[in-house]
Enzyme design. Structure first.
Site, PDB file in Angstrom:
ATOM      1  N   ARG A   1       5.337   7.428   3.645  1.00 49.99           N
ATOM      2  CA  ARG A   1       3.883   7.309   3.693  1.00 49.99           C
ATOM      3  C   ARG A   1       3.501   5.864   4.022  1.00 49.99           C
ATOM      4  O   ARG A   1       3.996   4.930   3.380  1.00 49.99           O
ATOM      5  CB  ARG A   1       3.353   7.685   2.326  1.00 49.99           C
ATOM      6  CG  ARG A   1       1.863   7.740   2.215  1.00 49.99           C
ATOM      7  CD  ARG A   1       1.561   8.169   0.796  1.00 49.99           C
ATOM      8  NE  ARG A   1       0.162   8.262   0.526  1.00 49.99           N
ATOM      9  CZ  ARG A   1      -0.311   8.394  -0.719  1.00 49.99           C
ATOM     10  NH1 ARG A   1       0.523   8.427  -1.743  1.00 49.99           N
ATOM     11  NH2 ARG A   1      -1.602   8.477  -0.906  1.00 49.99           N
ATOM     12  N   ILE A   2       2.642   5.696   5.005  1.00 51.58           N
ATOM     13  CA  ILE A   2       2.193   4.362   5.397  1.00 51.58           C
ATOM     14  C   ILE A   2       0.868   4.093   4.671  1.00 51.58           C
ATOM     15  O   ILE A   2      -0.135   4.754   4.915  1.00 51.58           O
ATOM     16  CB  ILE A   2       2.025   4.253   6.926  1.00 51.58           C
ATOM     17  CG1 ILE A   2       3.371   4.521   7.627  1.00 51.58           C
ATOM     18  CG2 ILE A   2       1.478   2.882   7.325  1.00 51.58           C
ATOM     19  CD1 ILE A   2       4.521   3.608   7.219  1.00 51.58           C
ATOM     20  N   LEU A   3       0.878   3.132   3.757  1.00 56.24           N
ATOM     21  CA  LEU A   3      -0.283   2.895   2.909  1.00 56.24           C
ATOM     22  C   LEU A   3      -1.398   2.158   3.643  1.00 56.24           C
ATOM     23  O   LEU A   3      -2.569   2.284   3.300  1.00 56.24           O
ATOM     24  CB  LEU A   3       0.119   2.091   1.670  1.00 56.24           C
ATOM     25  CG  LEU A   3       1.150   2.769   0.754  1.00 56.24           C
ATOM     26  CD1 LEU A   3       1.403   1.909  -0.473  1.00 56.24           C
ATOM     27  CD2 LEU A   3       0.682   4.152   0.349  1.00 56.24           C
ATOM     28  N   ASN A   4      -1.002   1.348   4.627  1.00 50.10           N
ATOM     29  CA  ASN A   4      -2.001   0.572   5.357  1.00 50.10           C
ATOM     30  C   ASN A   4      -1.476   0.328   6.773  1.00 50.10           C
ATOM     31  O   ASN A   4      -0.656  -0.556   6.995  1.00 50.10           O
ATOM     32  CB  ASN A   4      -2.252  -0.755   4.632  1.00 50.10           C
ATOM     33  CG  ASN A   4      -3.320  -1.602   5.300  1.00 50.10           C
ATOM     34  OD1 ASN A   4      -3.534  -1.510   6.512  1.00 50.10           O
ATOM     35  ND2 ASN A   4      -3.980  -2.442   4.523  1.00 50.10           N
ATOM     36  N   PRO A   5      -1.926   1.142   7.739  1.00 48.18           N
ATOM     37  CA  PRO A   5      -1.357   1.035   9.087  1.00 48.18           C
ATOM     38  C   PRO A   5      -1.599  -0.326   9.729  1.00 48.18           C
ATOM     39  O   PRO A   5      -0.843  -0.730  10.611  1.00 48.18           O
ATOM     40  CB  PRO A   5      -2.066   2.150   9.866  1.00 48.18           C
ATOM     41  CG  PRO A   5      -3.209   2.587   9.031  1.00 48.18           C
ATOM     42  CD  PRO A   5      -2.928   2.216   7.620  1.00 48.18           C
TER      43      PRO A   5
ATOM     44  N   GLU B   1      11.634  -4.795   7.795  1.00 46.42           N
ATOM     45  CA  GLU B   1      12.907  -5.010   8.488  1.00 46.42           C
ATOM     46  C   GLU B   1      13.210  -3.926   9.528  1.00 46.42           C
ATOM     47  O   GLU B   1      13.859  -4.202  10.536  1.00 46.42           O
ATOM     48  CB  GLU B   1      14.023  -5.111   7.449  1.00 46.42           C
ATOM     49  CG  GLU B   1      13.955  -6.458   6.742  1.00 46.42           C
ATOM     50  CD  GLU B   1      14.662  -6.486   5.405  1.00 46.42           C
ATOM     51  OE1 GLU B   1      14.321  -5.639   4.558  1.00 46.42           O
ATOM     52  OE2 GLU B   1      15.533  -7.344   5.203  1.00 46.42           O
TER      53      GLU B   1
ATOM     54  N   ILE C   1       5.479 -12.923   0.711  1.00 44.68           N
ATOM     55  CA  ILE C   1       5.996 -13.906   1.672  1.00 44.68           C
ATOM     56  C   ILE C   1       5.367 -13.707   3.046  1.00 44.68           C
ATOM     57  O   ILE C   1       5.799 -14.300   4.020  1.00 44.68           O
ATOM     58  CB  ILE C   1       7.533 -13.852   1.771  1.00 44.68           C
ATOM     59  CG1 ILE C   1       8.006 -12.481   2.288  1.00 44.68           C
ATOM     60  CG2 ILE C   1       8.156 -14.145   0.412  1.00 44.68           C
ATOM     61  CD1 ILE C   1       9.489 -12.442   2.648  1.00 44.68           C
TER      62      ILE C   1
HETATM   63 MO1  MOS Z   1      14.671 -10.223   3.539  1.00 49.37          MO
HETATM   64  S1  MOS Z   1      16.256 -10.885   4.699  1.00 49.37           S
HETATM   65  O1  MOS Z   1      15.415  -9.352   2.287  1.00 49.37           O
HETATM   66  O2  MOS Z   1      13.796 -11.547   3.005  1.00 49.37           O
END
Ligand code: MOS
Length: 739
Positions: free
Chosen positions: A627-631, A704, A467
């Site tokens: 772990r950050i895969l792609n900063p 989020e 998305i």
């Molecule tokens: Mo998010 S509010 O789980 O698309």
């Protein structure tokens, strides 16, 4: 990780070119022969019933094919039947055109289908609708005394420990305050639309604007009594959603209903105005009472959250638990309540629950810091909790202390004059505020497929969506790294309900969930690859166990050095041109640890003293999310989320006209979101966080976590700048001038 690791590198989006060139097609952009167009008519009243819809004038318009209403619609499952929508709250889901009942303003009540969209839209204006109106109630404030605790869904986190009342009464330092937020709407760029393609044999393929093609397929099967294999839902590209596409929205069943009835392909698109009739972030009232010792140690934490829901469903998310995860406190009283209104149900929006709850918690902590005369950051450290007191578990990892340290240093927090209204820049008041952020690091069961070709190509596929966060790129990077092939060799398929089953994309859980499934699928392919490699006469890998070898650069290598076989040679030996494996991964439900992501946000505002204009001039957000895969793409997630936090703090609100029980803000002229001029310096820091317990990838997921806490940091900065505490979001000019 090998020396040539693709993970952890700031890789650009592999779907970027398709998106900026227009090659990426969205739900309402798919053209098929004989396509008919549906326009939705929505209710002008908030409550009552439809007495009659006279459609003669509409039907008389040249090019109109049909008008569907509750009185002539094809068969569909009743709205009181629980149906399989993975994301549905407890209750009786709304079903468009089911019967004559009106439950909310903007409710869809008719679909006009015509040869051209303009004809459908014009004919829709010719429907004569008679309502039997009933008195509605949309005034949240007036209904707050009717708030109730709903426990039927496992989402209520009301909780008591110790004696919060007594501890508050005895506390030498205390704060009691009430915070409010207006309703907000998601307003993603892509409008809701569904193109239902009639396949001729009864099967339907739908291009829908959704976050979950599998969820939508199952929903349609249930509503229309179809078999899952008669339906295919596609959403390879989604123009944002922010949660509005987690549940199937009504354009989907309406397009499918019409396509089946007319045996013809039908597209239904909603207008921007109509999208205000979909779900929303519930407005809320939050009352907090914090008691502390003189040194700032919390002795009492009481938090009552009242949210709104519809008459037919009980929508709620975790709102009050977060203080028990952030701060040590023995005496706690957390209550979550709902008020029923004659509105549509709310739905998930941008860190649902956490965003709202942490806003109030972090503003109350700021107020407490002034009451106790302690630096706001110091107050957080004094109360820092190493355990999740809701479940009494330690964290699998929690580098929040490091987030505070790094963000404060980058921001220059030590140079802050603590006195409100003490900092100025020309005619502008300057304010510095901070807040903590926390979000669940969730993982759900998911499946993925990996197909390795003899030429070294790798295809990764899963029925999740992208998305906007960059899932295509994450999946490609993971596939390349885990299989041991170059990134350019990898193609990714998603957004198709026919692919290996996966949950909706949401909750920041996709990378952990689908990523773990990709790891399992790649491993299954590698096991086959090793087996065939060992079959070849004189194979240098003879006798090697899976653990004895590594897969990198298109080769299987003995870890002890020396012997190696290329993937191509191995497949040739096995007379294979491809190895295809599907695998699933599930979270460890029995974990003894609590799984969360954390952040520390520091914000600077500058406020014109005479005009009250507020500018968020600087934000520094330090995030600990495993772990950050792609900063690069993870950084974009946090950046976008902070912009959402600026919107929440200063701009976004959907006001209701209670005389009509109707949102009076329902377009982008009245619903304000941050624009470029509202966004200044934003800095994102990812703090190193090793987590070997959470999943084999050590991944928590980001997105989020970037919005949670942002509005509080801005609100606290506004207090510091002005000495005025505005507790109702959004903090608009009038409120700052008046307070
Ligand atoms: Mo998010 S509010 O789980 O698309």
């Amino acid at each position: 990780m090998t020396a040539t690791s693709i993970l952890g590198k700031p890789t650009s989006r592999i779907d970027g070119r398709a998106k900026v060139t227009g090659a990426a097609k969205y739900a309402a952009e798919h053209n098929v022969p004989e396509l008919a167009h549906g326009f939705v008519v929505t209710s002008a009243i908030a409550k009552g019933r439809i007495a009659q819809i006279d459609m003669a004038d509409a039907l008389a318009v040249d090019g109109v094919i049909a008008v569907f209403t509750h009185s002539n619609r094809p068969k569909m499952a009743a709205s009181h039947e629980k149906y399989s929508d993975d994301v549905a709250p407890a209750g009786k889901p709304f079903r468009p055109l089911y019967d004559d009942r009106i439950c909310f303003s903007f409710q869809p009540i008719a679909l006009v289908v015509a040869e051209e969209p303009e004809i459908a839209r014009f004919a829709a204006s010719l429907l004569h609708i008679d309502y039997e109106q009933e008195p509605h109630e949309t005034d949240f404030e007036k209904q707050r005394d009717h708030a109730f605790v709903f426990k039927g869904d496992g989402e209520n986190h009301s909780h008591k420990r110790g004696k919060a009342d007594k501890a508050f009464a005895d506390a030498p330092v205390k704060v009691a305050a009430e915070y409010r937020m207006e309703v907000e709407h998601h307003n993603p760029m892509e409008m809701f639309g569904a193109t239902a393609v009639w396949e001729g044999d009864g099967r339907i393929t739908v291009h829908d604007k959704t976050q979950g093609p599998v969820n939508c397929r199952d929903y349609l099967a249930n509503v229309f009594g179809m078999k899952a294999d008669e339906l295919r839902v596609l959403n390879p590209y989604v123009g944002g959603a922010f949660g509005s596409g987690l549940r199937p929205q009504y354009e989907l069943p309406l397009a499918v209903l019409a396509a089946r009835a007319l045996k013809r392909s039908v597209r239904v698109t909603l207008t921007r105005q109509q999208m205000f009739g979909l779900g929303y972030r519930a407005g809320n009232i939050q009352s907090l009472k914090l008691g502390a010792e003189r040194d700032g140690r919390l002795t009492s934490f009481a938090h009552e959250f009242i949210g709104m829901t519809s008459q037919f469903e009980a929508f709620q998310r975790t709102c009050v638990a977060w203080s028990s995860q952030l701060y040590k406190c023995a005496n706690t009283d957390l209550v979550q309540k709902l008020v029923r209104l004659d509105q549509n149900s709310p739905c998930d929006m941008r860190a649902p629950g956490g965003c709202e709850g942490v806003y109030a918690i972090e503003c109350a902590m700021d107020e407490l810091s002034y009451a106790a005369n302690i630096d706001p950051l110091e107050l957080r450290l004094v109360n820092y909790s190493d355990r999740d007191q809701m479940e009494d578990k330690p964290y699998s990892s929690k580098e929040l202390r490091e987030c505070y340290r790094q963000a404060a240093e980058r921001f220059g927090w030590s140079k802050r004059n603590p006195r409100p209204r003490s900092m100025k820049d020309g005619h502008e008041l300057v304010g510095w505020g901070m807040a903590s952020g926390i979000w669940e690091a969730m993982q759900l069961e998911a499946s993925a497929r990996a197909v390795l070709g003899a030429n070294g190509s790798l295809e990764i596929a899963s029925a999740t969506a992208d998305i906007g966060p960059g899932t295509y790129t994450m999946m490609a990077q993971l596939g390349a790294e885990l299989m041991g092939v170059p990134l350019d060799n990898v193609t990714v398929k998603l957004g198709d309900s026919d692919l290996p089953q996966a949950p909706v994309e949401g909750g920041s859980f996709t990378t952990a969930s689908v990523g773990s499934a990709i790891a399992a699928a790649c491993r299954a392919v590698q096991k086959d690859l090793l087996r065939v490699a060992q079959k070849a006469a004189g194979s240098p890998l003879k006798g090697a166990k899976f653990a004895d070898v590594e897969f990198a650069d298109g080769r299987i290598r003995r870890k002890d050095g020396g012997a190696e076989v290329s993937f191509a040679d191995a497949m040739r030996a096995g007379k294979l041109d491809r190895i295809e494996k599907e695998a699933s991964a599930a979270p460890n439900d029995k974990s003894k640890f609590a799984h969360y992501t954390h952040s520390a946000i520091f914000a600077e505002v500058k406020i014109d003293e005479e005009l009250g204009v507020i500018r968020v001039t600087r934000v520094v957000n330090a995030v600990a999310a495993g772990r950050i895969l792609n900063p690069k793409i993870a950084g974009s997630q946090i950046l976008g989320a902070i912009v959402g936090g600026i919107g929440m703090a200063l701009h976004e609100e959907t006001l209701t006209d209670h005389r009509f029980g109707r949102f009076m803000v329902h377009n982008l002229a009245d619903y304000h979101v941050p624009v470029n001029a509202d966004v200044h310096g934003i800095e994102v820091i990812f703090v190193d966080e090793q987590d070997d317990e959470i999943n084999p990838l050590g991944v928590k997921g980001v997105g989020e976590i970037g919005i949670v806490g942002t509005a509080a940091a801005i609100a606290n900065a506004i207090y510091h700048a002005t000495g005025k505490r505005v507790r109702d979001l959004p903090i608009t000019i009038d409120k700052v001038m008046r307070a």
